[in-house]
Design an enzyme around this catalytic site. Structure first.
Site, PDB file in Angstrom:
ATOM      1  N   TRP A 166       6.570 106.590  30.843  1.00 60.02           N
ATOM      2  CA  TRP A 166       6.029 107.199  32.072  1.00 60.02           C
ATOM      3  C   TRP A 166       5.721 108.673  31.781  1.00 60.02           C
ATOM      4  CZ3 TRP A 166       9.237 109.870  36.213  1.00 60.02           C
ATOM      5  CH2 TRP A 166       8.484 110.100  37.358  1.00 60.02           C
ATOM      6  N   ASP A 174      16.537 104.263  33.340  1.00 55.18           N
ATOM      7  CA  ASP A 174      15.675 104.566  34.465  1.00 55.18           C
ATOM      8  C   ASP A 174      15.370 103.236  35.143  1.00 55.18           C
ATOM      9  OD1 ASP A 174      13.865 105.410  36.310  1.00 55.18           O
ATOM     10  OD2 ASP A 174      12.419 106.250  34.891  1.00 55.18           O
ATOM     11  N   LYS A 177       9.771 101.652  45.155  1.00 56.64           N
ATOM     12  CA  LYS A 177       8.988 100.418  45.052  1.00 56.64           C
ATOM     13  C   LYS A 177       9.696  99.251  45.720  1.00 56.64           C
ATOM     14  CE  LYS A 177       7.351 103.017  41.663  1.00 56.64           C
ATOM     15  NZ  LYS A 177       6.136 103.732  41.539  1.00 56.64           N
TER      16      LYS A 177
HETATM   17  C1  LMR Z   1       3.698 105.530  38.617  1.00 53.40           C
HETATM   18  O1  LMR Z   1       3.999 105.514  37.410  1.00 53.40           O
HETATM   19  O2  LMR Z   1       2.557 105.292  39.029  1.00 53.40           O
HETATM   20  C2  LMR Z   1       4.772 105.797  39.646  1.00 53.40           C
HETATM   21  O3  LMR Z   1       6.011 105.901  39.042  1.00 53.40           O
HETATM   22  C3  LMR Z   1       4.437 106.913  40.546  1.00 53.40           C
HETATM   23  C4  LMR Z   1       4.617 108.271  39.929  1.00 53.40           C
HETATM   24  O4  LMR Z   1       5.311 109.100  40.525  1.00 53.40           O
HETATM   25  O5  LMR Z   1       4.055 108.530  38.853  1.00 53.40           O
END
Ligand code: LMR
Length: 406
Positions: A136, A217, A253
């Protein structure tokens, strides 16, 4: 004449790689535009969803005249913390029974990671944190800003569009003893590729033998398989061996509470007295950052988690969201197959959770945005939760065209 701004030298920052996609989408006036960037669930009608059980809990909270808006304690709502720990570690977790777990309410998953990162930077001897490649986009920022030193381990193999398990074992095997390792509990973001339970156990054994510290996470519990317990299995495996671990939980989510910013951060320690000292230090991390967390979202979660009937209703609604996403995977795969789109698209149905890591490159993504008004992150990740039966043909046309020209 006025003097120039004292901020005149501030340079324009780029938009966030994920949330910036929504900014671009909002500026597009095309009626066919489609936002598959941010991971946010949409209904078949393309609308955001507030779960019925959440509406019911909010109604109860509003009707309860005894409720006030006083400050919560620094670590948040006590009931919420206890119930969140049970949800992730299991109702019968020996670590909870032995009071070895400290849980603090935080600002969703990101805030939980940030509090954890700050705590580690102050109180843990090893500053290196290994994050999967890719991960991420916010992970490296959250950890480095807290003062940890971010390294990566191999995770995804673009040739198989699956897990690079050998690479992962090699990289964790050569990490310095004591290093922190960030693990996605389930539904890896952005790839949708998770280790099997056997592979998780191998990862656990390797990490324990080297004294690596697991930091989970968990942003998608229940969203991957549709089962809250199944999705928490990897974490429970690590807790069951008696070793230490950290976990960040988000209700964005799985309860659809995105904007309520409700999450929890837990540290499982080896002994109750350590957990209690750790908690006292977490308060020192939190107080100067935001003082104490907001009350509304945590009250919704606590109301649902402590009532058997509401909990059951939640699991049914959660499963329905997970099933709709799985159905979207099948429909997109079938649509591409029917069109004879070049390439093997079976990864769409093999990957799990909210996202598909399509394998589309930056140019192809840019083409799809320009020609088809489809918005997604430039790494080719699409949010399956943003699709519907109505929009799949449009996406399939765009992918078909992109893979034929770009
Ligand atoms: C995403 O990866 O789209 C979500 O976790 C929202 C975010 O805050 O990035």
């Amino acid at each position: 004449m006025s003097t120039p701004s004292v901020f005149a030298n501030v340079v324009q920052a780029p938009e966030d790689s994920i949330l910036g996609v929504t900014v671009a989408y909002n500026k597009d006036s095309s009626p066919i535009k489609l936002n598959l960037g941010v991971g946010a669930y949409r209904t078949e009608e393309g609308k955001p969803l507030v779960l019925n059980v959440v509406r019911r809990a909010e109604q109860m909270l509003v009707n309860d005249q005894s409720r006030v808006k006083e400050y919560l304690p620094i670590i948040g709502l006590a009931d919420f913390n206890k119930l969140s720990a049970k949800l992730i570690f299991g109702a019968d977790s020996p670590a909870i029974q032995e009071n070895r777990v400290t849980t603090v309410q935080c600002l969703s998953g990101t805030g939980s990671l940030r509090v954890g990162a700050e705590f580690l930077a102050r109180h843990y001897h090893e500053k290196a944190i290994y994050i999967p490649q890719p991960t991420w986009g916010n992970h490296p920022k959250v950890f480095s800003i807290a003062g940890l030193s971010v390294k990566s381990y191999r995770y995804y193999d673009p040739t198989t569009r699956g897990l690079d398990f050998q690479g992962l074992l090699e990289d964790l095997g050569s990490a310095p003893s004591g290093a922190i390792v960030l693990l996605h509990a389930c539904a890896h973001n952005p790839t949708g590729v998770d280790p099997t339970l056997e592979q998780w156990d191998q990862i656990r054994q390797l990490m324990r033998s080297k004294g690596l510290l697991p930091f989970f996470d968990s942003a998608y519990q229940g969203f991957a398989s549709g089962s809250l317990d199944a999705d928490a299995q990897p974490i429970r495996m690590f807790v069951a061996d008696g070793g230490e671990c950290l976990a960040a939980q988000s209700y964005a989510k799985n309860m659809g509470l995105y904007g309520e910013r409700v999450g929890a951060f837990s540290i499982v320690c080896k002994a109750a007295d350590v957990a209690s000292r750790v908690e006292s230090q977490l308060k020192l991390v939190i107080r100067p950052m935001y003082s104490n967390p907001p009350i509304h979202g945590a009250s919704i979660v606590a109301t649902i988690l402590k009532d058997r009937d509401m909990y059951n209703e939640w699991t049914v609604e959660l499963k329905a969201m997970a099933d709709r996403i799985i159905n979207m995977r099948q429909q997109l795969f079938d649509a591409l197959k029917a069109k004879g789109t070049p390439g093997d698209w079976s990864h769409i149905i093999k990957q799990i959770g909210m996202f598909t890591f399509t394998g589309l490159n930056t140019n192809q993504v840019a083409f799809m945005t320009k020609e088809y008004h489809i918005y997604m992150t430039s790494d080719g990740r699409i949010s399956m939760a943003g699709l519907s039966s109505r929009t799949i043909p449009h996406l399939a046309d765009a992918i078909h065209a992109a893979t034929s020209v770009a």
